[in-house]
Design a protein around this motif. Structure first.
Motif, PDB file in Angstrom:
ATOM      1  N   GLU A 145      31.286  42.363   2.078  1.00 16.67           N
ATOM      2  CA  GLU A 145      30.892  43.659   2.623  1.00 16.67           C
ATOM      3  C   GLU A 145      29.485  43.623   3.209  1.00 16.67           C
ATOM      4  O   GLU A 145      29.183  44.332   4.169  1.00 16.67           O
ATOM      5  CB  GLU A 145      30.955  44.732   1.533  1.00 16.67           C
ATOM      6  CG  GLU A 145      32.358  45.082   1.065  1.00 16.67           C
ATOM      7  CD  GLU A 145      33.113  45.970   2.057  1.00 16.67           C
ATOM      8  OE1 GLU A 145      32.569  46.241   3.141  1.00 16.67           O
ATOM      9  OE2 GLU A 145      34.248  46.369   1.749  1.00 16.67           O
ATOM     10  N   GLN A 184      39.269  42.473   9.634  1.00 18.45           N
ATOM     11  CA  GLN A 184      38.840  43.507  10.578  1.00 18.45           C
ATOM     12  C   GLN A 184      37.318  43.519  10.675  1.00 18.45           C
ATOM     13  O   GLN A 184      36.748  43.567  11.779  1.00 18.45           O
ATOM     14  CB  GLN A 184      39.340  44.876  10.113  1.00 18.45           C
ATOM     15  CG  GLN A 184      39.007  46.027  11.045  1.00 18.45           C
ATOM     16  CD  GLN A 184      39.905  46.067  12.271  1.00 18.45           C
ATOM     17  OE1 GLN A 184      41.111  45.896  12.160  1.00 18.45           O
ATOM     18  NE2 GLN A 184      39.302  46.272  13.434  1.00 18.45           N
ATOM     19  N   LEU A 185      36.663  43.440   9.514  1.00 20.70           N
ATOM     20  CA  LEU A 185      35.206  43.403   9.504  1.00 20.70           C
ATOM     21  C   LEU A 185      34.674  42.179  10.229  1.00 20.70           C
ATOM     22  O   LEU A 185      33.685  42.253  10.973  1.00 20.70           O
ATOM     23  CB  LEU A 185      34.681  43.384   8.061  1.00 20.70           C
ATOM     24  CG  LEU A 185      34.620  44.698   7.293  1.00 20.70           C
ATOM     25  CD1 LEU A 185      34.019  44.453   5.912  1.00 20.70           C
ATOM     26  CD2 LEU A 185      33.783  45.730   8.056  1.00 20.70           C
ATOM     27  N   GLN A 245      43.478  44.021   1.163  1.00 21.90           N
ATOM     28  CA  GLN A 245      42.027  43.784   1.153  1.00 21.90           C
ATOM     29  C   GLN A 245      41.646  42.693   2.142  1.00 21.90           C
ATOM     30  O   GLN A 245      40.619  42.778   2.828  1.00 21.90           O
ATOM     31  CB  GLN A 245      41.573  43.382  -0.254  1.00 21.90           C
ATOM     32  CG  GLN A 245      41.463  44.528  -1.235  1.00 21.90           C
ATOM     33  CD  GLN A 245      40.631  44.123  -2.440  1.00 21.90           C
ATOM     34  OE1 GLN A 245      39.402  44.154  -2.407  1.00 21.90           O
ATOM     35  NE2 GLN A 245      41.319  43.721  -3.503  1.00 21.90           N
ATOM     36  N   HIS A 252      41.350  44.061   5.551  1.00 19.76           N
ATOM     37  CA  HIS A 252      40.099  44.805   5.734  1.00 19.76           C
ATOM     38  C   HIS A 252      38.973  43.867   6.133  1.00 19.76           C
ATOM     39  O   HIS A 252      38.188  44.167   7.057  1.00 19.76           O
ATOM     40  CB  HIS A 252      39.749  45.534   4.439  1.00 19.76           C
ATOM     41  CG  HIS A 252      38.345  46.057   4.397  1.00 19.76           C
ATOM     42  ND1 HIS A 252      37.916  47.121   5.153  1.00 19.76           N
ATOM     43  CD2 HIS A 252      37.262  45.627   3.679  1.00 19.76           C
ATOM     44  CE1 HIS A 252      36.632  47.347   4.919  1.00 19.76           C
ATOM     45  NE2 HIS A 252      36.212  46.458   4.024  1.00 19.76           N
TER      46      HIS A 252
END
Length: 421
Positions: free
Chosen positions: A336, A364-365, A358, A361
């Protein structure tokens, strides 16, 4: 078999031409009789023709002697009916002396006469195509097949040698021109799909073989997409993915995503594939996924639990997977807050631990933080597929280009099979 001509240029409604066709493996015996119609014959032709035709009649016909007379019969042709009759005689003589050249010549003469009934044009042209093919006259064969199809010829016994489109493709293969064979196939398949018509599986398998033999990587992908869209059997996944893998030089990180598709479709069948997959993943990094690959190899009979390679790799992968699972919270936090590479690494480890939503996610980041879009969207699409979000997966795969486009197209076909089983 023949009625005698009565007088030159006399019109008759009773003269019927009998046609017996038989030949090589591509032919079945058939008999057709054109409908009777008014005919006109030249006087000189009648005389020469009758002398030759008489030799084919009676209890002891002499077809070899009739064969000798054929050049004179051909030379006497003046009218279209002369040509039709001469062609029929040539065909019958060729049939009885087992001469494919005469058979073909007779058929072509009859077609040239314009007297073949419309409902028989397809069959006549199809027989010409086969004789031409067997003689190695492949361009002539294709022209005749085109004419046969245009006149409504339809394969009736579902055998490759009697399938016009298949023989058309094979003619290019026989000329050692696989690119033309595949181009013909893709055009044919796309036209039939647009018209809502079925595509024979054997056409697509033949095209895949031609692409492989010709080392046509892009064409192999195109044919694989068509094959899997129309016939997504496990064997076709094996055929397609093995050909694509063989014809493309992928970097390890790119190859992993193709191997993942092979794993999902049960297309991993050989020990080198399982070993290569495990090594591309690296048991020191993707331990959880390597464990699944090793198990698949066991299930396929390519490893056993005493196999030195299996023992070594599982000894590395299992502790790595256990440690990753204990450290998920830390991995997520680093993903993150880190850069694009951190997000990608976190997504990969989460994917290996079956945490697909997850993982998606973080892929995508990674893309948002500057990772090349082809890698990010490929991994995103795969994770979304595993998470069951098929619409989003398709969108991700549609954005992939470059060296990864082949893999993304095939994954997209797989998503379709899941969304519409």
């Amino acid at each position: 078999m023949f009625r005698a001509f009565r007088t030159a240029r006399r019109k008759s409604s009773h003269f019927a031409l009998a046609l017996a066709l038989a030949g090589g493996a591509a032919f079945a015996t058939a008999a057709v009789a054109p409908a009777a119609h008014a005919q006109e014959y030249s006087e000189a032709f009648v005389e020469v023709y009758q002398a030759a035709a008489t030799l084919t009649q009676g209890d002891a016909p002499d077809y070899q002697a009739a064969r000798v007379q054929l050049p004179a019969v051909h030379a006497a042709i003046t009218t279209a009916d002369d040509r039709m009759a001469a062609g029929n005689l040539t065909l019958i003589v060729g049939q009885n002396v087992s001469d494919d050249g005469l058979r073909r010549q007779g058929l072509e003469m009859m077609l040239e006469s314009g007297k073949v009934p419309p409902e028989q044009l397809g069959a006549f042209n199809w027989y010409v195509a086969n004789f031409a093919y067997n003689a190695g006259d492949y361009a002539d064969s294709r022209a005749a097949i085109t004419a046969a199809l245009a006149n409504g010829y339809v394969d009736t016994d579902d055998q490759p040698q009697n399938d016009p489109e298949y023989v058309y493709m094979q003619s290019f293969t026989a000329e050692e021109n696989p690119a033309a064979a595949v181009a013909y196939l893709t055009d044919l398949a796309e036209a039939r799909m647009a018209a809502g018509q079925p595509i024979a599986e054997r056409w697509l398998l033949r095209g895949l073989q031609d692409a492989y033999d010709g080392e046509l990587a892009a064409a192999a992908t195109d044919v694989s997409v068509l094959l899997l869209r129309n016939n997504p059997s496990q064997q076709n996944w094996i055929n397609s993915l093995q050909v694509v893998a063989a014809l493309n030089e992928f970097e390890p990180a790119q190859r992993v995503d193709l191997l993942r598709l092979m794993y999902e479709t049960n297309a991993l069948t050989q020990r080198p594939e399982f070993v290569g997959f495990a090594e591309d993943l690296d048991p020191r990094i993707m331990g959880g996924e390597v464990l699944k690959v090793l198990q698949a190899g066991l299930d396929a009979g390519e490893f056993d639990t005493s196999d030195p390679y299996y023992v070594e790799v599982i000894g590395i992968a299992r502790p790595r997977a256990d440690e990753d699972r204990r450290q998920i919270a830390t991995l997520v936090r680093e993903g993150e807050t880190g850069d694009a590479r951190d997000a990608l690494a976190t997504g990969d480890v989460l994917y290996s631990l079956d945490e697909y939503a997850q993982a998606a996610h973080f892929y995508q980041l990674a893309g948002e933080r500057g990772l090349d879009s082809d890698t990010a969207n490929t991994r995103l699409g795969i994770a979304l597929t595993k998470a069951g979000d098929y619409a989003a997966a398709k969108q991700a795969f549609a954005q992939v280009g470059g060296a990864r486009e082949t893999t993304a197209r095939l994954w997209s076909i797989y998503v379709d099979t899941l969304a519409n089983p």
